[in-house]
Design a protein around this motif. Structure first.
Motif, short mmCIF file in Angstrom:
data_model
loop_
_atom_site.label_atom_id
_atom_site.label_comp_id
_atom_site.label_asym_id
_atom_site.label_seq_id
_atom_site.Cartn_x
_atom_site.Cartn_y
_atom_site.Cartn_z
N ALA A 218 0.63 -1.44 0.18
CA ALA A 218 0.07 0.04 -0.06
C ALA A 218 0.78 1.24 -0.01
O ALA A 218 0.50 2.17 -0.70
CB ALA A 218 -0.95 0.02 1.26
N MET A 219 1.99 1.35 0.72
CA MET A 219 2.69 2.37 0.87
C MET A 219 3.43 2.87 -0.41
O MET A 219 3.51 4.13 -0.94
CB MET A 219 3.98 2.50 1.80
N ASN A 220 3.79 1.79 -1.22
CA ASN A 220 4.53 1.93 -2.42
C ASN A 220 3.36 2.52 -3.43
O ASN A 220 3.74 3.26 -4.41
CB ASN A 220 5.21 0.84 -2.81
N MET A 221 2.23 2.01 -3.49
CA MET A 221 1.23 2.31 -4.36
C MET A 221 0.84 3.55 -4.22
O MET A 221 0.50 4.69 -5.17
CB MET A 221 -0.02 1.27 -4.24
N GLU A 222 0.95 4.18 -3.07
CA GLU A 222 0.27 5.52 -2.55
C GLU A 222 1.43 6.74 -2.60
O GLU A 222 1.18 7.65 -3.00
CB GLU A 222 -0.36 5.70 -1.18
N HIS A 223 2.59 6.29 -2.14
CA HIS A 223 3.72 7.10 -1.99
C HIS A 223 4.99 6.92 -2.88
O HIS A 223 5.91 8.05 -3.09
CB HIS A 223 3.95 7.40 -0.47
N GLY A 224 4.90 5.89 -3.69
CA GLY A 224 6.12 5.80 -4.45
C GLY A 224 7.54 5.98 -3.88
O GLY A 224 7.58 5.28 -2.77
N PRO A 225 8.12 6.68 -4.27
CA PRO A 225 9.76 7.15 -3.66
C PRO A 225 9.53 7.61 -2.30
O PRO A 225 10.51 7.75 -1.73
CB PRO A 225 10.18 7.91 -4.89
N ASN A 226 8.61 8.30 -1.98
CA ASN A 226 8.34 8.92 -0.70
C ASN A 226 7.74 8.16 0.37
O ASN A 226 7.63 8.64 1.59
CB ASN A 226 7.44 10.26 -0.79
N ALA A 227 7.74 6.62 0.16
CA ALA A 227 6.91 5.91 0.91
C ALA A 227 7.74 5.63 2.29
O ALA A 227 7.22 5.58 3.34
CB ALA A 227 6.90 4.46 0.33
N ALA A 228 9.05 5.51 2.19
CA ALA A 228 9.89 5.20 3.47
C ALA A 228 9.79 6.49 4.36
O ALA A 228 9.77 6.17 5.54
CB ALA A 228 11.48 5.09 3.05
N GLN A 229 9.76 7.73 3.62
CA GLN A 229 9.83 8.86 4.71
C GLN A 229 8.33 8.94 5.23
O GLN A 229 8.24 9.43 6.52
CB GLN A 229 10.01 10.23 3.76
N PHE A 230 7.36 8.47 4.39
CA PHE A 230 5.94 8.57 5.02
C PHE A 230 5.76 7.75 6.25
O PHE A 230 5.06 7.98 7.12
CB PHE A 230 4.94 8.28 3.82
N VAL A 231 6.41 6.46 6.05
CA VAL A 231 6.30 5.53 7.31
C VAL A 231 7.07 6.14 8.46
O VAL A 231 6.47 5.93 9.42
CB VAL A 231 6.78 4.24 6.65
N ALA A 232 7.92 6.66 8.04
CA ALA A 232 8.80 7.24 9.27
C ALA A 232 8.14 8.38 9.76
O ALA A 232 8.18 8.33 11.16
CB ALA A 232 10.27 7.78 8.81
N ASP A 233 7.40 9.25 9.20
CA ASP A 233 6.76 10.37 9.60
C ASP A 233 5.36 10.17 10.29
O ASP A 233 4.87 10.80 11.20
CB ASP A 233 6.28 11.02 8.55
N LEU A 234 4.97 8.68 10.20
CA LEU A 234 3.84 8.45 10.85
C LEU A 234 4.05 8.12 12.37
O LEU A 234 3.03 8.36 13.26
CB LEU A 234 3.50 6.89 10.44
N ALA A 235 5.29 7.98 12.90
CA ALA A 235 5.91 7.93 14.39
C ALA A 235 5.32 9.20 15.10
O ALA A 235 4.85 8.97 16.21
CB ALA A 235 7.15 7.60 14.33
N SER A 236 5.09 10.20 14.36
CA SER A 236 4.83 11.51 15.05
C SER A 236 3.26 11.26 15.67
O SER A 236 3.04 11.99 16.40
CB SER A 236 4.99 12.60 14.44
N GLN A 237 2.54 10.25 15.05
CA GLN A 237 1.12 10.15 15.75
C GLN A 237 1.08 9.17 16.73
O GLN A 237 -0.23 8.84 17.01
CB GLN A 237 0.28 9.86 14.43
N SER A 238 2.04 8.66 17.09
CA SER A 238 1.93 7.45 18.01
C SER A 238 1.67 8.18 19.38
O SER A 238 1.74 9.23 19.73
CB SER A 238 3.42 6.83 18.19
N SER A 239 1.04 7.01 20.33
CA SER A 239 0.65 7.58 21.52
C SER A 239 0.93 6.29 22.50
O SER A 239 1.47 5.60 22.19
CB SER A 239 -0.82 7.68 21.75
N ASP A 240 0.46 6.36 23.63
CA ASP A 240 0.89 5.61 24.74
C ASP A 240 0.08 4.18 24.39
O ASP A 240 0.61 2.95 24.48
CB ASP A 240 0.29 5.83 26.00
#
Length: 253
Positions: A218-240
């Motif tokens: 899904a990440m590669n389909m949606e974000h292509g070459p930016n997929a890895a950075q998108f996944v890394a940025d998801l960490a900012s939405q983490s909670s307890d």
């Protein structure tokens, strides 16, 4: 000293591979599994029980309406189902049976027609009889995704998935599990899945912590070459209670 006799703390178990929201769509379907379902539907322990239940479901439905069921386990119910066997349930109604672990799917002849599978279909995991005729089996994710695609809008109901996430969390809690990892965020609809988990898992009444591993497909389909950075940025939405970490890569099938 019996001061703490009624104050016992048990460690919570960790389940490292679940699909609670995704599983909610499956558990909403009529059930043909060998044990009581997570939502309380009764078992159909034997193969004959399964076929009898399919006939009863067929008899209760309007003509021509497709029948989708979930829960069959070839390890406990005498091997894989196949096309001719399901044709004996109905030669007119499209029927597909999703296995308990969703890595197998079985279809009768009308369902093969509805899926668009024929003798010229060349997809890994589409099964055949010894004479080369399609046998109605779809094995592993490439074939299963092909068999589900024409009915995605019917099966992947968001309200059902949200209800399933809540219901299956209670099943997990009863098993003594306090943390799960969903290995496949985004496999159906990334934005909806993310929104639903942020809302439901972070709610004070939700009984689990969850770690979400994004689906590489899904990440590669949606974000292509930016997929890895998108996944890394998801960490900012983490909670307890909800943590975004890791990537799920499919190699099976």
């Amino acid at each position: 000293d019996d001061t703490f006799a009624d104050k016992v703390i048990m460690p919570g178990f960790v389940d490292p591979h679940t699909h609670l929201r995704w599983g909610g769509t499956a558990t909403s379907l009529p059930y043909v599994g060998p044990i009581t379902s997570p939502t309380g539907a009764p078992a159909t322990p034997t193969r004959q029980d399964v076929l009898s239940h399919l006939r009863a479901l067929d008899a209760a439905m309007p003509p021509g309406e497709p029948l989708f069921v979930w829960g069959f386990d070839p390890a406990y119910q005498d091997g894989h189902l196949h096309r001719d066997e399901l044709d004996r349930v109905s030669k007119d109604r499209p029927i597909w049976v999703l296995a308990y672990a969703i890595h197998y799917l079985y279809a009768n002849s009308p369902m093969l027609d509805a899926i668009g599978a024929n003798e010229s279909t060349e997809i890994h995991g589409v099964g055949r009889y010894p004479d080369g005729r399609l046998d109605g089996t779809f094995v592993e994710m490439e074939a299963v995704r092909f068999a589900q695609k024409p009915f995605a809008d019917l099966i992947n109901n968001r309200d059902t998935a949200r209800q399933g996430l809540r219901a299956l969390a209670k099943t997990v809690q009863r098993a003594g599990v306090t943390t799960t990892a969903d290995m496949g965020l985004g496999v159906q609809d990334f934005d909806q899945e993310l929104e639903d988990h942020l809302e439901i898992v972070n709610h004070p009444d939700f009984p689990l912590r969850m770690v979400m591993a994004s689906a590489e497909i899904a990440m590669n389909m949606e974000h292509g070459p930016n997929a890895a950075q998108f996944v890394a940025d998801l960490a900012s939405q983490s909670s307890d209670k909800l943590r975004f970490h890791g990537v799920k890569m499919w190699l099976d099938g």
